[in-house]
Design an enzyme around this catalytic site. Sequence first.
Site, PDB file in Angstrom:
ATOM      1  N   ARG A  53      68.347  20.932  26.584  1.00 48.46           N
ATOM      2  CA  ARG A  53      66.918  21.646  27.036  1.00 48.46           C
ATOM      3  C   ARG A  53      67.287  22.048  28.636  1.00 48.46           C
ATOM      4  O   ARG A  53      66.403  23.111  28.167  1.00 48.46           O
ATOM      5  CB  ARG A  53      66.241  20.265  27.115  1.00 48.46           C
ATOM      6  CG  ARG A  53      64.988  20.724  27.714  1.00 48.46           C
ATOM      7  CD  ARG A  53      63.250  19.877  27.745  1.00 48.46           C
ATOM      8  NE  ARG A  53      62.692  18.882  26.285  1.00 48.46           N
ATOM      9  CZ  ARG A  53      62.824  17.803  26.383  1.00 48.46           C
ATOM     10  NH1 ARG A  53      63.668  17.092  27.331  1.00 48.46           N
ATOM     11  NH2 ARG A  53      62.795  17.077  25.278  1.00 48.46           N
ATOM     12  N   TYR A 106      49.223  33.578  44.975  1.00 49.93           N
ATOM     13  CA  TYR A 106      48.816  34.629  43.765  1.00 49.93           C
ATOM     14  C   TYR A 106      47.261  34.034  42.961  1.00 49.93           C
ATOM     15  O   TYR A 106      47.616  32.511  43.043  1.00 49.93           O
ATOM     16  CB  TYR A 106      50.265  34.239  42.715  1.00 49.93           C
ATOM     17  CG  TYR A 106      50.533  35.121  41.680  1.00 49.93           C
ATOM     18  CD1 TYR A 106      50.422  35.566  40.735  1.00 49.93           C
ATOM     19  CD2 TYR A 106      50.613  33.911  40.542  1.00 49.93           C
ATOM     20  CE1 TYR A 106      50.368  36.120  39.927  1.00 49.93           C
ATOM     21  CE2 TYR A 106      50.969  34.424  39.459  1.00 49.93           C
ATOM     22  CZ  TYR A 106      51.083  35.406  38.854  1.00 49.93           C
ATOM     23  OH  TYR A 106      50.798  35.945  37.895  1.00 49.93           O
ATOM     24  N   ASP A 179      55.969  31.179  48.131  1.00 51.24           N
ATOM     25  CA  ASP A 179      56.523  32.100  47.156  1.00 51.24           C
ATOM     26  C   ASP A 179      57.013  33.315  47.856  1.00 51.24           C
ATOM     27  O   ASP A 179      56.394  33.634  48.025  1.00 51.24           O
ATOM     28  CB  ASP A 179      54.716  32.108  46.363  1.00 51.24           C
ATOM     29  CG  ASP A 179      54.842  33.171  45.243  1.00 51.24           C
ATOM     30  OD1 ASP A 179      56.037  34.028  45.108  1.00 51.24           O
ATOM     31  OD2 ASP A 179      53.992  33.021  44.706  1.00 51.24           O
ATOM     32  N   LYS A 204      60.174  39.600  37.580  1.00 53.46           N
ATOM     33  CA  LYS A 204      59.850  40.852  38.263  1.00 53.46           C
ATOM     34  C   LYS A 204      61.133  41.507  39.025  1.00 53.46           C
ATOM     35  O   LYS A 204      61.685  42.032  38.134  1.00 53.46           O
ATOM     36  CB  LYS A 204      59.658  40.440  40.122  1.00 53.46           C
ATOM     37  CG  LYS A 204      57.588  39.384  39.548  1.00 53.46           C
ATOM     38  CD  LYS A 204      56.865  40.086  38.856  1.00 53.46           C
ATOM     39  CE  LYS A 204      55.613  39.329  38.371  1.00 53.46           C
ATOM     40  NZ  LYS A 204      55.155  38.338  39.268  1.00 53.46           N
TER      41      LYS A 204
HETATM   42  C1  LIG Z   1      54.174  37.312  39.259  1.00 53.69           C
HETATM   43  C2  LIG Z   1      53.813  36.478  40.237  1.00 53.69           C
HETATM   44  C3  LIG Z   1      54.208  35.075  39.900  1.00 53.69           C
HETATM   45  C4  LIG Z   1      53.960  34.159  38.617  1.00 53.69           C
HETATM   46  O1  LIG Z   1      55.247  34.954  37.465  1.00 53.69           O
HETATM   47  P1  LIG Z   1      55.212  35.160  35.915  1.00 53.69           P
HETATM   48  O2  LIG Z   1      56.631  35.093  35.379  1.00 53.69           O
HETATM   49  O3  LIG Z   1      54.512  36.079  36.030  1.00 53.69           O
HETATM   50  O4  LIG Z   1      54.461  33.323  35.843  1.00 53.69           O
HETATM   51  C5  LIG Z   1      54.225  34.439  40.909  1.00 53.69           C
HETATM   52  N1  LIG Z   1      54.097  34.693  41.688  1.00 53.69           N
HETATM   53  C6  LIG Z   1      54.168  36.145  42.524  1.00 53.69           C
HETATM   54  C7  LIG Z   1      53.847  36.375  44.036  1.00 53.69           C
HETATM   55  C8  LIG Z   1      53.566  36.860  41.948  1.00 53.69           C
HETATM   56  O5  LIG Z   1      53.617  37.815  41.444  1.00 53.69           O
END
Ligand SMILES: *Cc1c(COP(=O)(O)O)cnc(C)c1O
Length: 386
Positions: A53, A106, A179, A204
Amino acid sequence: MTRHLDPATRLIHSKPPGPRVVRTVGPPILRGSTVLLDTAAELYDDGILTYGRSGLTTHDALTSALAELEGASSVSLFPSGLAAMTAAVTAVLKAGDEILVTDAIYKPTRRFCDNVLSRFGVDVRYHPADLTAPEILARAGPDTRLIVMESPGSLTMEMQDVPGVANLARERGILTLADNTWAASSLFKPLAHGVDISVQSLTKYVCGHSDVFMGSAATRDAAIGKALQDAVRDFGWSVSPDDAYQMLRGLRTLSARLDRHGASSLEVATWLAGHSAVAEVRHPALAGAPGHEIWVRDYRGAAGLFAIVLRPASPKAVAAFLDALELFGLGFSWGGFESLALNGDPQLTSRDHDTPRAGPIIRLNIGLEAPKDLIADLDQALAVFG
Ligand SMILES: *Cc1c(COP(=O)(O)O)cnc(C)c1O
């Protein structure tokens, strides 16, 4: 014994030619749920990998590269950035705890806090995104266990004093989580500034091509690292070895791409700041923009995502502007090679402390196209806006 086997059994037990491992630039992709063990004793040996996993070749190659990027002692992988956020928060909280969360978090993370954490007895409190570190800590009480930051804030781009919050929180025994998706832990490294958990959506900038989902949570603290690993195990998270390979590939070119995203976004932002249809440019690397001093102090470069506030206009005029864009795609997510635009206002309705803006807010992801072409596209679309 093989000679007497049924053809169906032979098909299952046909062996590849003996192992002959050559060295390629990237790691070999080992795919597997079952991990074959050499002896019965190994079946229950906690010290070795017994199930696929996590911990296969590309998972390990990716986590060690991310540990280098984050300056972390341990990195856990999750199948999306949102899963990394929800798991990291859950890993360190229990019923009765309180968390302080930036209002510019977010939005799907906020949904998790409101819909799930609150059901499990965690008190979630939001504070304005532009508070100073002492102002945020002044809101902490005896049950505050965690402060969740996101800088710059989603859509509205407020910068937070992440080192200031981390240091004051530590003095009071409160954990901090950032984040850090905008900076991709390349432009800013939360762990080096005292933050306990650095989370990013690898979807991203690390991926960079808008085609793979993944998230990571990194720490320097052994106990938190274990809590994160336990969360992976207890919730059953797993990422595909092929996806881990793609993320590793993206990671190799991260710095070069970020340099270009940052330079192009500053060029476009500077041009937009001089346009009569634009009331405000919210790009932390732009001199005079909100939070610029924090960016100068803490960041080694700029990313490609920022926002503009247009002068007051009807939703119809905003839609006409977006529809007129030719090089900018309309869509969610960001960090890829292609430029994107969206209007942010419909997502801001759930905030507790949203501050008034002069007009509609538009988020732009500046991709790897030539900035002059992007400027020309914005110029013709702003002419349609009026
Ligand atoms: C896109 C994003 C997320 C979530 O990421 P995913 O991979 O799309 O689940 C979390 N925090 C921020 C700031 C984001 O832009």
